[in-house]
Design a protein around this motif. Structure first.
Motif, mmCIF file in Angstrom:
data_model
loop_
_atom_site.group_PDB
_atom_site.id
_atom_site.type_symbol
_atom_site.label_atom_id
_atom_site.label_comp_id
_atom_site.label_asym_id
_atom_site.label_seq_id
_atom_site.Cartn_x
_atom_site.Cartn_y
_atom_site.Cartn_z
ATOM 1 N N GLU A 1 0.838 -1.205 0.000
ATOM 2 C CA GLU A 1 0.000 0.000 0.000
ATOM 3 C C GLU A 1 0.871 1.253 0.000
ATOM 4 N N TYR B 1 2.099 1.978 -3.584
ATOM 5 C CA TYR B 1 1.091 2.627 -4.441
ATOM 6 C C TYR B 1 0.863 4.082 -4.016
ATOM 7 N N LYS B 2 0.852 4.336 -2.717
ATOM 8 C CA LYS B 2 0.666 5.699 -2.237
ATOM 9 C C LYS B 2 1.839 6.588 -2.660
ATOM 10 N N ALA C 1 1.476 7.290 -6.336
ATOM 11 C CA ALA C 1 0.378 8.230 -6.587
ATOM 12 C C ALA C 1 0.796 9.661 -6.269
ATOM 13 N N MET D 1 3.609 -0.746 -14.904
ATOM 14 C CA MET D 1 4.262 -0.649 -13.604
ATOM 15 C C MET D 1 5.774 -0.758 -13.734
ATOM 16 N N TYR E 1 5.502 8.739 -13.340
ATOM 17 C CA TYR E 1 4.583 8.055 -12.430
ATOM 18 C C TYR E 1 3.124 8.286 -12.808
ATOM 19 N N PHE F 1 -2.378 3.911 -11.358
ATOM 20 C CA PHE F 1 -2.790 2.658 -10.735
ATOM 21 C C PHE F 1 -3.692 2.988 -9.558
ATOM 22 N N ASP F 2 -4.963 2.613 -9.695
ATOM 23 C CA ASP F 2 -5.943 2.837 -8.649
ATOM 24 C C ASP F 2 -6.402 1.465 -8.165
ATOM 25 N N PRO F 3 -5.741 0.910 -7.137
ATOM 26 C CA PRO F 3 -6.120 -0.422 -6.660
ATOM 27 C C PRO F 3 -7.577 -0.470 -6.214
ATOM 28 N N VAL G 1 -2.921 -7.321 -5.866
ATOM 29 C CA VAL G 1 -3.603 -6.037 -6.046
ATOM 30 C C VAL G 1 -4.293 -6.070 -7.402
ATOM 31 N N HIS H 1 -1.580 -7.203 -10.026
ATOM 32 C CA HIS H 1 -0.181 -7.214 -9.605
ATOM 33 C C HIS H 1 -0.047 -8.197 -8.451
#
Length: 156
Positions: free
Chosen positions: A21, A24-25, A28, A56, A66, A71-73, A85, A97
């Motif tokens: 997590e 991804y954060k 983002a 990715m 980026y 990528f919005d899980p 994910v 992923h």
């Protein structure tokens, strides 16, 4: 993001989920240095999908910015050291992923683009018999349920 409801989650699984997590954060927010800190230097990477869709890996290697592909899980599931994910964007884009996390570092990455995925555990019933499998995780892209995509099975 959804929580998985499979079984009780161990402290290790919680930590592995938090690692992914956080990746991804960081991506983002455009914080590629923070993202790089959790990815192992000799990351093992596998890809299945159209060659132009290595999104990715292109982000992780700096080949693309980026924000070129967001990528919005939509769901995150944890199975021991695997963090799965899943995300989809409309009727044309679906991705999965599968991250392997060891000691807080991502050591392996599998990227599946526009591919249904089933993760199965294989274990022998006896040394003479065939392997018996149980499904640990399966693709569930709600927006793409009528779409025909190639399917793969990842055996653990």
């Amino acid at each position: 993001m959804e929580m998985d409801a499979m079984s009780p989650v161990s402290d290790l699984e919680r930590a592995n989920r938090a690692t992914v997590e956080g990746l991804y954060k960081a991506l983002a927010n455009g914080d590629t240095k923070k993202a790089a800190r959790v990815v192992g230097k000799d990351l093992e990477w596998w890809f299945h999908g159209p060659q132009k869709c290595h999104h990715m890996m292109k982000v992780l290697t700096g080949e693309s910015p980026y924000n070129e592909f967001i990528f919005d899980p939509r769901s995150i599931s944890v199975i021991d050291d695997l963090v799965v994910v899943e995300g989809w964007e409309g009727p044309k884009v679906y991705w999965v992923h599968v991250w392997t996390v060891k000691n807080g570092t991502i050591s392996q990455f599998r990227e599946y683009f526009n591919t249904w995925l089933t993760i199965t555990e294989l274990r022998p019933l006896s040394w003479l018999s065939r392997h018996h499998g149980s499904t640990l995780w399966q693709s569930q892209p709600r927006d793409l349920f009528k779409r025909s995509l190639p399917a793969l099975m990842l055996a653990m």
